[in-house]
Write a protein that holds these residues in place. Sequence first.
Motif, PDB file in Angstrom:
ATOM      1  N   UNK B 631     -15.903 -26.873-107.019  1.00  0.00           N
ATOM      2  CA  UNK B 631     -16.415 -26.501-105.816  1.00  0.00           C
ATOM      3  C   UNK B 631     -15.875 -25.504-104.989  1.00  0.00           C
ATOM      4  N   UNK B 632     -14.432 -25.778-104.946  1.00  0.00           N
ATOM      5  CA  UNK B 632     -13.384 -24.745-104.466  1.00  0.00           C
ATOM      6  C   UNK B 632     -13.673 -23.432-105.175  1.00  0.00           C
ATOM      7  N   UNK B 633     -13.672 -23.254-106.149  1.00  0.00           N
ATOM      8  CA  UNK B 633     -13.812 -22.333-107.056  1.00  0.00           C
ATOM      9  C   UNK B 633     -15.064 -21.575-106.946  1.00  0.00           C
ATOM     10  N   UNK B 634     -16.083 -22.149-106.972  1.00  0.00           N
ATOM     11  CA  UNK B 634     -17.596 -21.656-106.535  1.00  0.00           C
ATOM     12  C   UNK B 634     -17.346 -20.781-105.359  1.00  0.00           C
ATOM     13  N   UNK B 635     -16.787 -21.595-104.166  1.00  0.00           N
ATOM     14  CA  UNK B 635     -16.871 -21.050-102.832  1.00  0.00           C
ATOM     15  C   UNK B 635     -16.023 -19.732-102.786  1.00  0.00           C
ATOM     16  N   UNK B 636     -14.915 -19.834-103.347  1.00  0.00           N
ATOM     17  CA  UNK B 636     -14.100 -18.756-103.667  1.00  0.00           C
ATOM     18  C   UNK B 636     -14.994 -17.547-104.221  1.00  0.00           C
ATOM     19  N   UNK B 637     -15.503 -17.738-105.328  1.00  0.00           N
ATOM     20  CA  UNK B 637     -16.337 -16.952-105.888  1.00  0.00           C
ATOM     21  C   UNK B 637     -17.226 -16.117-105.202  1.00  0.00           C
ATOM     22  N   UNK B 669      -6.364 -14.199-106.051  1.00  0.00           N
ATOM     23  CA  UNK B 669      -5.285 -15.039-106.499  1.00  0.00           C
ATOM     24  C   UNK B 669      -5.641 -16.511-106.372  1.00  0.00           C
ATOM     25  N   UNK B 670      -6.303 -16.809-105.244  1.00  0.00           N
ATOM     26  CA  UNK B 670      -6.865 -18.345-105.178  1.00  0.00           C
ATOM     27  C   UNK B 670      -7.761 -18.429-106.248  1.00  0.00           C
ATOM     28  N   UNK B 671      -8.650 -17.869-106.712  1.00  0.00           N
ATOM     29  CA  UNK B 671      -9.602 -18.041-107.890  1.00  0.00           C
ATOM     30  C   UNK B 671      -8.715 -18.415-109.112  1.00  0.00           C
TER      31      UNK B 671
END
Lengths: 252, 726
Positions: B631-637, B669-671
């Motif tokens: 989910x975090x990844x999706x948000x970042x993207x 970077x977060x991604x």
Amino acid sequence: MNQNDIQKVWALYKREFLSYVNSPVLYVILVIFLLATMGFAFLFGRFLDSNNASLGQAFFFWHPWIYVVLAPAVGMRLWSEEHRLGTIELLLTMPISPWHAILAKFKAAATVWFIALALTMPIVFTVFYLGEPDRGPIITGYVASYFYALGCLAVTSAVSAFTRSQVVCFIVSVAVCLTLTLIGYPGIVDFVVHGLPGWGEAVVRFISYLSFMDHFYEMSKGIFVVRDVLYFISVIVVALLVTASGLRSKRA
Amino acid sequence: MSSSKTTSTSSAVGFTTLLVIAIVFVINYIVGGLGLGNFRVDVTEDSLYTLSKGTKNILGRINPDKPVTIRYYVSSDERVMPPVLSTYSRNVQDLLFEFQKASNDNVVFEKLTPNPDTDEEDKAREDQIQGMQVNSEGDNIYLGLAIQSGSQKEVIPFLNPSEETKLEYDVARAINKVISTKKPIIGVMSSMPVQGSPMFQFQRQRGQEPWAVIQQLRLDYEVRDVEMSATKIDSDISVLVVIHPGDILPTTEYAIDQYLLKGGRLLACVDPLCWIGQSYNGQQNPMTGQSTVVAKTSDLPNLLKGWGVGYSPNEVVADMFYRGTLMGRQNPTALQLPAGAINRSNPITESLQSMTMVSAGAFSAPAAGGPTAEILLESSEQSSGIDLATAESLRTESLKEFTASGRKKVLAMRLSGTFKTAFPDGPPPAAVGGAPGGGMPPGMPPGMPPGMQGFPGMMPPGAREGGGAQTDPAAPAATATTEPVAAPAPVAPAAPAAPVVTPAAPATPAAPAAPAGEAKTEAAPAAPAKPALPPDHVAESKGDSSAVMLFSDADMFYDAFCLSQDQMTGTLVAINSNLPMFLNAIELLSGGGDLLAVRSRASTQRPFVKLDEMREKVEVEFRPKLQSLEKQLNDTVQQIGTMKVKTDAKTRTLILDPEQQKQLADLQATQAKISKEVREVRKQQNREIDWIKFTLKMLNILLMPLMVIAVGLILAMRRRSATAAR
């Protein structure tokens, strides 16, 4: 065999078996056997990746090849040692028949193989832990494997009756066992058949019926076929008979 | 002791030894060579090597005046015969001996050895035994069977060792076939070209092969094509197979209903999401030039409701415990059902070992008063229904949210007992001109555009019948002429609870071809507000003849989900019990119970259940963590995506002020960091399984040797101290 004879055979059996226990050879062979069976099953047979809760393909498959080398190693000292040390004379002057001695020694060596096979139990626990295996083929597989070991052992016993050198006994026995394992193989059969006239083919086919392998596989699948059981018992009987005549010829 | 005496004793002993050895040889020869030693004790749990009762029954039916001859062709020349095959050939021979013994010598066994360049090789060719070339000299080997009784002959061209467990069935099936005089008829109805399409040379298109299940059926049955728009099912059809009845018409459902109630038997596969059907879409039909349109979803809305069976065509079963792989991805809708998911007490499923289902739906058993249901296949408790869109998205991504329902879902069942009609008010009207009413559920938009029927997901379920009817110009005409229709009369919607209407209307026998208007006027006075029932309308089944087998998936019987090509011989071999399940079901339904008992021990696969359980346990543990990470990844993207929207319209380049640039760099970077974490979690997931495997390996390989060494050392030390003490 009367009560007295049984006691004699038992005493001799105990002496033989303890001599195994007291020699490092037993432990070395047990360790090699266990490492080989388990190593083959888990590393070459890829038992855990097979996703098949049966022991036939990954475990029993390798046993014949292991016995071909290790059974003679256990059996080579049966009579060669006695010949070399001269204790054969002593043994046969005891109030027992040569047959008692042959049986006692063979049983002692057979016990060693029984222990060796019993020590492979972890794989049985593993397979029951991982799945729901069919018990039948596991039992027949162990019986077939044990018969194979005894067959090789009996052959070694026969060879060792004729020689005083353990090394010679070992090499000849391995060769004979290997032959008995391989004679079912078409490459070898081809080679022999090509050198023979037409009538030789029937002979060769008869000989290839004597191959250990065929009789082993039938049983390791989960069926006791009378002819296979009879075959292994015959091999043992014949080999022990040859042992007896070998001892007699040495003595004469 | 004189030397001559010694020599004579030893030669006597030597002679005895030789004699004994000779006797041993002779015994072996008699027992092994002459076939007396074929006495076998079969110790396998499922008696894998013993003839089953079904085989014995079939053998018992052989007419002594018309014995069955089995010609067994096996090459014996060891120069050409591979050892695997010669070992196997002996097993085959042993089994054939068992057949002969069990048949009271009504089976005649002949063994022929078609070695290269012999007369027997010619005979093998005559019998259509498949020769396999083994060397460059063109020598062929043979291992096959020809089974003959009178003029009927069945050939098994090659006996594949990897199908050993199917051998008895193959032979029993062949015997059953040569001794039976008439083939049962199987009707096949499907919205997909399961029967294949013929070759059409003008368009240079290769005809499609029929599905393997149909090809298998044709071996034993007469397979008859039944149109999807059929309004009457011939009563000489012993089993009707309905595969993925997408857009089925109520009139067809009525035909099936009446067929069933008159003692027919039905095997139906409905599917909420039919992958194979999708792949047919858009293909040109060489005969008509029209492109094929197959509905995504299929249902038997009226029939299922009539039997009281619950089924939602909008729901696909996802199962975390029994999940398999589909197109290279782990997919919880690709169900790999182990023996535990299969009914162990029903003869058709009893010894099936594993089944595959792809995007199956779920049934619920009928309540008391309806037909008796027996569950054949069910999911695990770690399962839940998901909607079609999610199920389709699983092709490319993994399931993000999942809550197990804690209940087992019924995937297949068998209905027996008394069936009541799903159409108590008589036949539904043929949908002419989009007239509303009849058996159609309310809420159907009248006049659905014809093109819509391929996309049933876009309209309410139940509306599909209407759409389908309008696009098929032949259907209304056919219905109007072959069935006595009481169409325009107001018809109450079919309901299972509605009282059974007795055929009271004397008017209906009016010629079936009578104009609809006439039928109406005659029917109206007899039973106002109720339609007239046709004279042959049956409201309830009689006896035990009617039976239904329901599957919630149609893909499972497609070739790719039941067969694979054998590496060695190139022949098709079963990869699971799907095909046996289908044939079992047909056999049971067509009344050939004997053959059924033969095949029920098809597969010997016994998987490592424990590892599967562990895998599931580990995944349950890790799923929340993985979900939050994804989910975090999706948000970042998404954040990165919204930033990039601000572009210069002229130069089409990104305009970013330094602050935004920094922000973008941070997000990227977060991604990267999150992706790495996801990878780590996945690695950790696998690590636990790998660790268990590693532990087992090490315990097995090292435990006993170390113990042996320890015992040896202890004994040696004790011996030494014992000697030292002396």
